[in-house]
Design an enzyme around this catalytic site. Structure first.
Site, PDB file in Angstrom:
ATOM      1  N   GLY A 187      -7.387 -27.726 -18.185  1.00 41.23           N
ATOM      2  CA  GLY A 187      -6.472 -26.666 -17.767  1.00 41.23           C
ATOM      3  C   GLY A 187      -6.519 -26.427 -16.266  1.00 41.23           C
ATOM      4  O   GLY A 187      -5.488 -26.224 -15.622  1.00 41.23           O
ATOM      5  N   ARG A 232     -19.794 -34.191 -19.331  1.00 38.39           N
ATOM      6  CA  ARG A 232     -19.888 -33.004 -18.466  1.00 38.39           C
ATOM      7  C   ARG A 232     -21.314 -32.782 -17.954  1.00 38.39           C
ATOM      8  O   ARG A 232     -21.490 -32.223 -16.886  1.00 38.39           O
ATOM      9  CB  ARG A 232     -19.382 -31.775 -19.208  1.00 38.39           C
ATOM     10  CG  ARG A 232     -17.879 -31.810 -19.312  1.00 38.39           C
ATOM     11  CD  ARG A 232     -17.332 -30.575 -19.948  1.00 38.39           C
ATOM     12  NE  ARG A 232     -15.918 -30.443 -19.619  1.00 38.39           N
ATOM     13  CZ  ARG A 232     -15.072 -29.652 -20.242  1.00 38.39           C
ATOM     14  NH1 ARG A 232     -15.488 -28.897 -21.233  1.00 38.39           N
ATOM     15  NH2 ARG A 232     -13.813 -29.599 -19.879  1.00 38.39           N
ATOM     16  N   GLY A 248      -7.977 -32.795 -21.444  1.00 37.86           N
ATOM     17  CA  GLY A 248      -9.005 -33.027 -22.460  1.00 37.86           C
ATOM     18  C   GLY A 248      -8.818 -34.318 -23.235  1.00 37.86           C
ATOM     19  O   GLY A 248      -9.637 -35.242 -23.165  1.00 37.86           O
ATOM     20  N   LYS A 286       0.723 -30.343 -26.314  1.00 34.59           N
ATOM     21  CA  LYS A 286       0.848 -28.937 -25.894  1.00 34.59           C
ATOM     22  C   LYS A 286       1.926 -28.814 -24.842  1.00 34.59           C
ATOM     23  O   LYS A 286       1.731 -29.219 -23.708  1.00 34.59           O
ATOM     24  CB  LYS A 286      -0.471 -28.473 -25.258  1.00 34.59           C
ATOM     25  CG  LYS A 286      -1.471 -27.939 -26.234  1.00 34.59           C
ATOM     26  CD  LYS A 286      -2.596 -27.275 -25.458  1.00 34.59           C
ATOM     27  CE  LYS A 286      -3.923 -27.496 -26.129  1.00 34.59           C
ATOM     28  NZ  LYS A 286      -5.037 -27.416 -25.194  1.00 34.59           N
TER      29      LYS A 286
END
Ligand code: ADP
Ligand code: MG
Length: 378
Positions: A357, A36, A334, A200
């Site tokens: 997300g 990042r 992620g 998820k």
């Protein structure tokens, strides 16, 4: 077609408030993955070449509006200085007199990193007064924090609204994220194969519904597949349009941490005592063949528990297939990004999204506040 204001439209040189996503994974004070930070270097170099003083702001973790040393951006300061090959100045609070004085004293090409925005509750509350304080630090606003653009937080939403419309823009990273994710949502090429997995399920139903409408084929793996196999989801998939493929075989085990039994079985008969932790070899072959024929691939979610060698084969095989496809390939999420990196194929993927997300919300067609505010014509 979403178009955002870009760097070249800003009146530079100017004092820049540069919102980034330096929410890096930390092991104590050691950054375990600096991607990042690396991703912001092209924008930072350009700003410095143009002679801009740059005030950098980010969030890190979830300190919930309190000063918590374990969420300090201090380790990021050191890493950024190393990667940039330049001194990075520091303000121990993102607002207030120290930050203001240091921002005002910055010369062209100098860089100041502010402490964690989320040490103030005003950040997550999109608080106007907090945004007003940040506004004092610079003359133009630049956003490269794609991973935070789905949140209407002060530095993402309230703050850019305090600048004149021609003094806000998205940075090189944000522009690239939107360019590639729009190639996916506009289905710029077909066949479009979507690969969808992970653990998820919450938050993934909407993007999955969107992908079933957009794609020609949706390949499902990971924990996601188990839910569908249990629900015999095949028919539902067909009714929505795309061809939906589920695993035909699975790697199952009795335990995740200390498996004593690991075997490959067909999808129809997972015994009560075992759990499915990866896709099997026949599934790998079928999915890889589909991907090989694609012109566009979007991938979110690992095919298995790739963190364990016993259950990594499916995910690694998909990384290879996606890398080798003669297609526009986009990976988001992620753990998906982590998996692609550990596969060694990352540099053969067209675009690896930094926003987990946020990229899924974009795919699902939701409006992202941080992107909305930067649209041209505003
Ligand atoms: P992403 O972060 O890429 O969006 P998720 O957060 O949804 O993906 O899921 C990632 C996790 O899913 C990984 O840590 C992986 O271990 C787990 N996973 C994948 N397949 C399975 C499975 N069959 N059973 C349990 N966990 C799984
Ligand atoms: Mg995840």
């Amino acid at each position: 077609m979403i178009q955002i204001k870009t760097l070249d439209s800003l009146p530079l040189p100017a004092r820049v408030f540069y919102r980034v996503d330096y929410n890096v994974p930390l092991d104590g004070t050691t950054i375990t993955d600096a991607t990042r930070i690396e991703e912001t270097l092209p924008t930072l170099r350009l700003l410095r070449e143009k002679g801009c003083p740059v005030v950098i702001a980010s969030h890190l973790g979830r300190p919930k509006g309190e000063v918590k040393p374990k969420y300090s951006l201090a380790p990021v300061r050191a890493k950024l200085a190393e990667l940039l090959g330049a001194d990075v100045q520091w303000a121990g609070d993102c607002i207030g007199s120290e930050a203001q004085a240091k921002a005002a004293a910055l010369k062209g090409g100098e860089v100041l990193l502010l402490e964690n925005l989320r040490f103030h509750s005003g950040e997550e509350k999109n608080d106007a007064a907090f945004a007003q304080e940040l506004r004092k630090l610079a003359d133009v606003y630049l956003n490269d924090a794609f991973g935070a653009c789905h949140r209407a937080h002060a530095s993402i939403d309230a703050l850019p609204r305090l600048f004149p419309p021609n003094q806000i823009a998205g940075g090189l990273l944000l522009a690239r994220e939107i360019e590639f994710l729009q190639k996916v949502t506009n289905v710029s090429e077909r066949p479009f194969v979507a690969l969808f997995g992970g653990a998820k399920i919450a938050g993934k139903i909407e993007p999955l519904e969107a992908l079933v409408k957009l794609a020609d084929t949706v390949l499902i793996g990971g924990g996601m597949a188990n839910t569908f196999l249990a629900a015999k989801g095949k028919k539902m998939g067909k009714s929505l349009g795309a061809e939906v493929m589920l695993p035909v075989d699975l790697v199952v085990a009795d335990s995740l941490d200390h498996p004593t039994i690991v075997e490959k079985i067909s999808e129809s008969d997972v015994p009560d005592t075992l759990m499915a932790l990866d896709i099997g070899p026949e599934t790998i072959e079928r999915y890889a063949a589909k991907i090989a024929g694609a012109k566009m691939v979007f991938w979110n979610g690992p095919m298995g528990v790739f963190e364990k060698e016993e259950f990594a084969k499916g995910t690694m095989a998909m990384a290879k297939a996606v890398a080798e496809a003669k297609a526009t390939t986009v990976v988001g999420g992620g753990e998906s990004v982590e998996a692609v990196k550990s596969s060694g194929y990352a540099d053969r993927i067209s675009h690896i999204s930094t926003g987990g997300g946020a990229s899924l919300e974009f795919i699902a067609g939701e409006t992202l506040p941080g992107v909305e505010v930067l649209k041209t014509g505003n």
